[in-house]
Motif scaffolding. Sequence first.
Motif, PDB file in Angstrom:
ATOM      1  N   LYS A  58       0.836  -1.198   0.000  1.00 41.10           N
ATOM      2  CA  LYS A  58       0.000   0.000   0.000  1.00 41.10           C
ATOM      3  C   LYS A  58       0.867   1.243   0.000  1.00 41.10           C
ATOM      4  CE  LYS A  58      -0.383   0.620   4.967  1.00 41.10           C
ATOM      5  NZ  LYS A  58      -1.253   0.965   6.057  1.00 41.10           N
ATOM      6  N   LEU A  59       0.313   2.294  -0.575  1.00 40.39           N
ATOM      7  CA  LEU A  59       0.935   3.610  -0.525  1.00 40.39           C
ATOM      8  C   LEU A  59       0.053   4.606   0.217  1.00 40.39           C
ATOM      9  CD1 LEU A  59       2.568   4.082  -4.049  1.00 40.39           C
ATOM     10  CD2 LEU A  59       3.728   3.886  -1.845  1.00 40.39           C
ATOM     11  N   LYS A  60      -1.262   4.402   0.165  1.00 42.15           N
ATOM     12  CA  LYS A  60      -2.204   5.334   0.776  1.00 42.15           C
ATOM     13  C   LYS A  60      -1.863   5.546   2.250  1.00 42.15           C
ATOM     14  CE  LYS A  60      -7.099   6.278   1.299  1.00 42.15           C
ATOM     15  NZ  LYS A  60      -8.459   5.780   1.107  1.00 42.15           N
ATOM     16  N   GLY A  61      -1.710   6.809   2.607  1.00 44.65           N
ATOM     17  CA  GLY A  61      -1.420   7.156   3.993  1.00 44.65           C
ATOM     18  C   GLY A  61       0.043   7.041   4.374  1.00 44.65           C
ATOM     19  N   THR A  62       0.918   6.817   3.404  1.00 46.57           N
ATOM     20  CA  THR A  62       2.341   6.639   3.734  1.00 46.57           C
ATOM     21  C   THR A  62       3.245   7.690   3.092  1.00 46.57           C
ATOM     22  OG1 THR A  62       2.774   5.177   1.860  1.00 46.57           O
ATOM     23  CG2 THR A  62       2.001   4.138   3.901  1.00 46.57           C
ATOM     24  N   ALA A  63       2.670   8.642   2.380  1.00 46.41           N
ATOM     25  CA  ALA A  63       3.478   9.604   1.610  1.00 46.41           C
ATOM     26  C   ALA A  63       4.493  10.344   2.478  1.00 46.41           C
ATOM     27  CB  ALA A  63       2.569  10.595   0.886  1.00 46.41           C
ATOM     28  N   ARG A  64       4.136  10.626   3.712  1.00 51.79           N
ATOM     29  CA  ARG A  64       5.055  11.378   4.576  1.00 51.79           C
ATOM     30  C   ARG A  64       6.348  10.607   4.841  1.00 51.79           C
ATOM     31  NH1 ARG A  64       4.842   9.300   9.731  1.00 51.79           N
ATOM     32  NH2 ARG A  64       3.031   8.021  10.170  1.00 51.79           N
ATOM     33  N   LEU A 104      11.229   0.237   9.775  1.00 54.92           N
ATOM     34  CA  LEU A 104      10.454   1.192   8.983  1.00 54.92           C
ATOM     35  C   LEU A 104       9.157   0.568   8.464  1.00 54.92           C
ATOM     36  CD1 LEU A 104      13.253   3.104   7.083  1.00 54.92           C
ATOM     37  CD2 LEU A 104      11.615   4.075   8.706  1.00 54.92           C
ATOM     38  N   SER A 105       9.215  -0.657   7.986  1.00 52.49           N
ATOM     39  CA  SER A 105       7.977  -1.288   7.519  1.00 52.49           C
ATOM     40  C   SER A 105       7.033  -1.517   8.692  1.00 52.49           C
ATOM     41  CB  SER A 105       8.256  -2.592   6.768  1.00 52.49           C
ATOM     42  OG  SER A 105       8.674  -3.606   7.637  1.00 52.49           O
ATOM     43  N   TRP A 106       7.570  -1.863   9.847  1.00 58.56           N
ATOM     44  CA  TRP A 106       6.748  -2.049  11.043  1.00 58.56           C
ATOM     45  C   TRP A 106       6.015  -0.748  11.377  1.00 58.56           C
ATOM     46  CZ3 TRP A 106       5.588  -0.523  15.938  1.00 58.56           C
ATOM     47  CH2 TRP A 106       5.010  -1.474  16.794  1.00 58.56           C
ATOM     48  N   ARG A 107       6.747   0.382  11.312  1.00 54.73           N
ATOM     49  CA  ARG A 107       6.167   1.683  11.649  1.00 54.73           C
ATOM     50  C   ARG A 107       5.232   2.206  10.573  1.00 54.73           C
ATOM     51  NH1 ARG A 107       6.923   6.832  10.648  1.00 54.73           N
ATOM     52  NH2 ARG A 107       8.885   6.660   9.546  1.00 54.73           N
ATOM     53  N   THR A 108       5.623   2.090   9.304  1.00 53.62           N
ATOM     54  CA  THR A 108       4.853   2.698   8.220  1.00 53.62           C
ATOM     55  C   THR A 108       3.732   1.814   7.702  1.00 53.62           C
ATOM     56  OG1 THR A 108       6.294   1.834   6.472  1.00 53.62           O
ATOM     57  CG2 THR A 108       6.891   3.984   7.436  1.00 53.62           C
ATOM     58  N   GLY A 109       3.868   0.505   7.867  1.00 51.08           N
ATOM     59  CA  GLY A 109       2.861  -0.418   7.361  1.00 51.08           C
ATOM     60  C   GLY A 109       2.953  -0.667   5.865  1.00 51.08           C
ATOM     61  N   THR A 110       4.064  -0.252   5.245  1.00 53.93           N
ATOM     62  CA  THR A 110       4.240  -0.489   3.814  1.00 53.93           C
ATOM     63  C   THR A 110       5.613  -1.076   3.538  1.00 53.93           C
ATOM     64  OG1 THR A 110       4.130   0.486   1.592  1.00 53.93           O
ATOM     65  CG2 THR A 110       5.073   1.869   3.315  1.00 53.93           C
ATOM     66  N   VAL A 111       5.686  -1.860   2.472  1.00 53.07           N
ATOM     67  CA  VAL A 111       6.973  -2.395   2.016  1.00 53.07           C
ATOM     68  C   VAL A 111       7.407  -1.734   0.716  1.00 53.07           C
ATOM     69  CG1 VAL A 111       6.567  -4.623   3.127  1.00 53.07           C
ATOM     70  CG2 VAL A 111       5.977  -4.335   0.710  1.00 53.07           C
ATOM     71  N   LEU A 112       6.559  -0.903   0.155  1.00 52.98           N
ATOM     72  CA  LEU A 112       6.833  -0.367  -1.174  1.00 52.98           C
ATOM     73  C   LEU A 112       8.017   0.598  -1.196  1.00 52.98           C
ATOM     74  CD1 LEU A 112       3.203   0.024  -2.528  1.00 52.98           C
ATOM     75  CD2 LEU A 112       4.820  -1.874  -2.831  1.00 52.98           C
ATOM     76  N   TYR A 113       8.138   1.450  -0.195  1.00 53.18           N
ATOM     77  CA  TYR A 113       9.301   2.353  -0.165  1.00 53.18           C
ATOM     78  C   TYR A 113      10.587   1.564   0.075  1.00 53.18           C
ATOM     79  CZ  TYR A 113       5.923   6.159   0.162  1.00 53.18           C
ATOM     80  OH  TYR A 113       4.884   7.029  -0.079  1.00 53.18           O
ATOM     81  N   GLY A 114      10.510   0.535   0.903  1.00 54.48           N
ATOM     82  CA  GLY A 114      11.674  -0.326   1.114  1.00 54.48           C
ATOM     83  C   GLY A 114      12.085  -1.017  -0.170  1.00 54.48           C
ATOM     84  N   TRP A 115      11.100  -1.421  -0.962  1.00 55.12           N
ATOM     85  CA  TRP A 115      11.380  -2.025  -2.272  1.00 55.12           C
ATOM     86  C   TRP A 115      12.116  -1.032  -3.157  1.00 55.12           C
ATOM     87  CZ3 TRP A 115       7.131  -2.077  -6.472  1.00 55.12           C
ATOM     88  CH2 TRP A 115       7.622  -2.635  -7.665  1.00 55.12           C
ATOM     89  N   PHE A 116      11.611   0.180  -3.239  1.00 55.10           N
ATOM     90  CA  PHE A 116      12.250   1.198  -4.077  1.00 55.10           C
ATOM     91  C   PHE A 116      13.677   1.474  -3.597  1.00 55.10           C
ATOM     92  CE2 PHE A 116       7.709   2.966  -4.595  1.00 55.10           C
ATOM     93  CZ  PHE A 116       7.432   2.076  -5.610  1.00 55.10           C
TER      94      PHE A 116
END
Length: 182
Positions: free
Chosen positions: A33-39, A149-161
């Motif tokens: 997911k990306l929604k809600g993680t832009a910050r 970071l994934s634990w805190r943000t709830g996303t893996v997509l930025y880590g992938w990038f």
Amino acid sequence: VWWGFACLILMVLIPMLVGRFGAGLGPRKMGVKLKGTARDGLTYLYLFLMFFPVVYLVSQRPDFQATYPFYKGAKRVTDPDFLVFEAVYCMQFFAIEFFFRGFIVLGLKPYIGWASVLVMLAPYCMIHYYKPMPEAMGAIGAGLVLGALSWRTGTVLYGWFLHYAVALSMDLLALHQTGRLT
């Protein structure tokens, strides 16, 4: 190409099915997911800017030049085979991030909290055993940071990038250091 698809099947498809039917977790709950993680995007950009000088320095080492890029047929960065490899390599990094930071960290988060990052760390470090020693050791810190970071943000997509940006930089710098970046 088979390697990339095998990673997607073994590290994304099967864990998604296990997450869905074993724990009732959909892809969003496992970090897709990306929604809600832009910050959080800037944090990953800053991490890349911090890692890049290290990647540049190690790209000058013979052990890294001998390891990267994994595709040994790379004569030039513009070769179609190299470009296909990099696309598959990028998919493989999604599989890595989804499995370790999504399936394990976020999947176990409701049950064991922060300990899910530590559960992920050992197998994640094990996939780096065959890499040059500085990278294998660096996987400990990188795994902890990306897991937290994934634990805190709830996303893996930025880590992938981030993970792929570092890997692509290593490939391009290794080609540059060996005179093959044309």
